[in-house]
Design a protein around this motif. Structure first.
Motif, PDB file in Angstrom:
ATOM      1  N   GLN A 104      10.733  36.518  38.450  1.00 40.61           N
ATOM      2  CA  GLN A 104       9.851  37.350  37.640  1.00 40.61           C
ATOM      3  C   GLN A 104       8.448  36.782  37.535  1.00 40.61           C
ATOM      4  O   GLN A 104       7.456  37.515  37.500  1.00 40.61           O
ATOM      5  CB  GLN A 104      10.450  37.518  36.238  1.00 40.61           C
ATOM      6  CG  GLN A 104       9.653  38.433  35.311  1.00 40.61           C
ATOM      7  CD  GLN A 104       9.607  39.864  35.811  1.00 40.61           C
ATOM      8  OE1 GLN A 104      10.544  40.328  36.464  1.00 40.61           O
ATOM      9  NE2 GLN A 104       8.518  40.577  35.523  1.00 40.61           N
ATOM     10  N   CYS A 105       8.320  35.459  37.531  1.00 41.42           N
ATOM     11  CA  CYS A 105       6.998  34.850  37.356  1.00 41.42           C
ATOM     12  C   CYS A 105       6.054  35.134  38.529  1.00 41.42           C
ATOM     13  O   CYS A 105       4.846  34.947  38.415  1.00 41.42           O
ATOM     14  CB  CYS A 105       7.128  33.349  37.134  1.00 41.42           C
ATOM     15  SG  CYS A 105       7.872  32.452  38.518  1.00 41.42           S
ATOM     16  N   GLN A 141      14.998  27.066  39.003  1.00 44.24           N
ATOM     17  CA  GLN A 141      15.706  27.727  37.913  1.00 44.24           C
ATOM     18  C   GLN A 141      17.217  27.523  38.034  1.00 44.24           C
ATOM     19  O   GLN A 141      17.916  27.323  37.036  1.00 44.24           O
ATOM     20  CB  GLN A 141      15.360  29.215  37.913  1.00 44.24           C
ATOM     21  CG  GLN A 141      13.890  29.503  37.635  1.00 44.24           C
ATOM     22  CD  GLN A 141      13.545  30.976  37.825  1.00 44.24           C
ATOM     23  OE1 GLN A 141      14.284  31.725  38.455  1.00 44.24           O
ATOM     24  NE2 GLN A 141      12.413  31.382  37.263  1.00 44.24           N
ATOM     25  N   MET A 156       0.987  27.194  40.890  1.00 42.49           N
ATOM     26  CA  MET A 156       2.279  27.055  40.219  1.00 42.49           C
ATOM     27  C   MET A 156       3.126  25.935  40.818  1.00 42.49           C
ATOM     28  O   MET A 156       4.154  25.564  40.262  1.00 42.49           O
ATOM     29  CB  MET A 156       3.059  28.374  40.314  1.00 42.49           C
ATOM     30  CG  MET A 156       2.355  29.564  39.702  1.00 42.49           C
ATOM     31  SD  MET A 156       3.357  31.047  39.840  1.00 42.49           S
ATOM     32  CE  MET A 156       4.808  30.565  38.894  1.00 42.49           C
TER      33      MET A 156
END
Length: 419
Positions: free
Chosen positions: A257-258, A288, A210
């Motif tokens: 959350q990811c 974010q 990620m």
């Protein structure tokens, strides 16, 4: 022997050994010459039938050392014969940085000693493990024998050392090096730990996919960023949601959350690897924040303060005075991570927090369970929160009603963030 082990042995007799019993490190030293007097610490309570052993894990690679130490603990708990006691231990050179090594202390007896020693001989072959045995002489003097592995793989005893009292260190042994606290002060530090774990952990590989291998500092958000910190059941969820609605803000959480699908896995990993996962989560949240903070104020439910405070409190045992002194580098905010405009720390007395936890009836993490059962740990976490700088926490009593707490925090935000 490996180079690291040889370097440790050069000043072996100068080292201080600490066994973690009842949330306090009980220390002893060793010397080549015999001397009279009462045995130090817990050795004075041992009998002639008792047999003790220690294993200290060496190695330069912190990630691999942490993984092996966790596996070693599981093996010892699984394979040690009944009647054995297992405790964490460490060894260091007095007030010498980068000298701390950690491991385990085993208390057995003459009946199970042969089984213990057979297990330890197998373990000694696996990694850079320094194995010692301890025996009593004349009911008073205890000696330490450092095991040596020759090229023939035959185990032999080196010259014995006599166990003697040791003066207390100026600070807790973990304070000798900030790296001992599993606190990461840059993205690269946390990334490298998980990268070294990908061969044995598909989850680590998935998390790293990620991220790029480096991160660049983003533009500072146009709107204020307010982080809300505190232990579970102090009212963070209620407050953050109320602030979102009142201020028309965006609400974010760390870890985001990811990453939630991997959280249960990393919660069961060694502390160093677990902290690296949570540290990387802060950088996801930062990205974010950068996106949402251009449009609205941002409320963050936990951020770097939580990651660092729990890591620091876990690395030290005993009362909060054993924490690194205020101003230590370990409390420094990462230079590549966005600093919030304001950090609010919600506090609550233990009885009220326990009552709220019971009423929630939700599953809590092992660390949150430890907070309830271990007063020293809870106090260390709270004090570590207060000592983190850049920015420091503003403490707010969360015992009044939710509306009163909201109004108090809104006053802080309006005063400091001009909202």
């Amino acid at each position: 022997m490996a180079r690291r082990v040889k370097s440790l042995l050069r000043r072996w007799s100068s080292r201080v050994f600490s066994v973690e019993l009842d949330e306090a490190p009980l220390s002893f030293g060793i010397q080549a010459a015999q001397r009279g007097g009462r045995p130090p610490g817990f050795f004075a309570e041992l009998g002639e039938q008792d047999r003790c052993y220690s294993l200290l894990v060496s190695g330069r690679d912190a990630a691999r050392r942490a993984q092996f130490s966790a596996q070693l603990r599981e093996q010892l708990l699984r394979e040690l014969p009944p009647g054995c006691d297992l405790a964490a231990m460490s060894s260091h050179l007095p007030d010498a940085e980068d000298s701390l090594i950690k491991g385990y202390f085993i208390k057995g007896n003459t009946e199970n000693s042969s089984r213990i020693e057979g297990l330890l001989k197998d373990i000694e072959q696996q990694e850079s493990v320094l194995v010692c045995s301890y025996t009593g002489e004349d009911g008073q003097q205890w000696t330490q024998h450092l095991w040596s592995r020759e090229q023939s793989k035959k185990m032999e005893m080196m010259v014995k050392f006599y166990v003697v009292p040791s003066e207390s260190s100026i600070c807790h042994p973990s304070s000798l090096n900030t790296a001992n606290y599993d606190v990461f002060h840059s993205f690269e530090e946390a990334y490298d730990v998980l990268k070294k774990n990908v061969d044995v952990s598909p989850e680590a590989r998935s998390v790293l996919e990620m991220f790029p291998s480096t991160v660049k500092a983003g533009r500072k958000p146009d709107f204020p960023v307010i982080a809300i910190e505190g232990l579970d059941a102090t009212g963070k969820t209620t407050l953050t949601e109320s602030l979102r609605d009142t201020l028309g803000a965006t609400l974010l959480r760390s870890p985001p959350q990811c990453l939630s699908r991997w959280r249960a896995h990393f919660d069961q990993q060694p502390a160093l690897i677990r902290r690296a996962f949570y540290a990387l989560g802060n950088y996801v949240t930062e990205e974010q924040i950068g996106q949402e903070g251009m449009k609205t104020p941002v409320i963050v439910d936990r951020f770097w303060h939580s990651t660092a405070a729990y890591a620091i409190a876990t690395a030290v045992s005993g009362p909060a005075c054993n924490l690194p002194q205020e101003g230590s580098e370990v409390y420094r905010w990462p230079g590549d991570l966005l600093q919030p405009s304001l950090v609010v720390l919600l506090t609550l007395n233990p009885q009220e927090r326990e009552r709220r936890l019971r009423n929630r009836g939700q599953k809590i993490t092992d660390e949150e369970q430890e907070l309830d059962h271990n007063q020293f740990f809870r106090l260390r976490v709270e004090e570590a929160y207060r000592r983190i700088s850049g920015p420091p926490c503003v403490v707010v009593d969360a015992s009044p009603s939710a509306d009163l707490v909201l109004q108090q925090v809104l006053l802080l935000i309006r005063a400091k963030c001009h909202l």
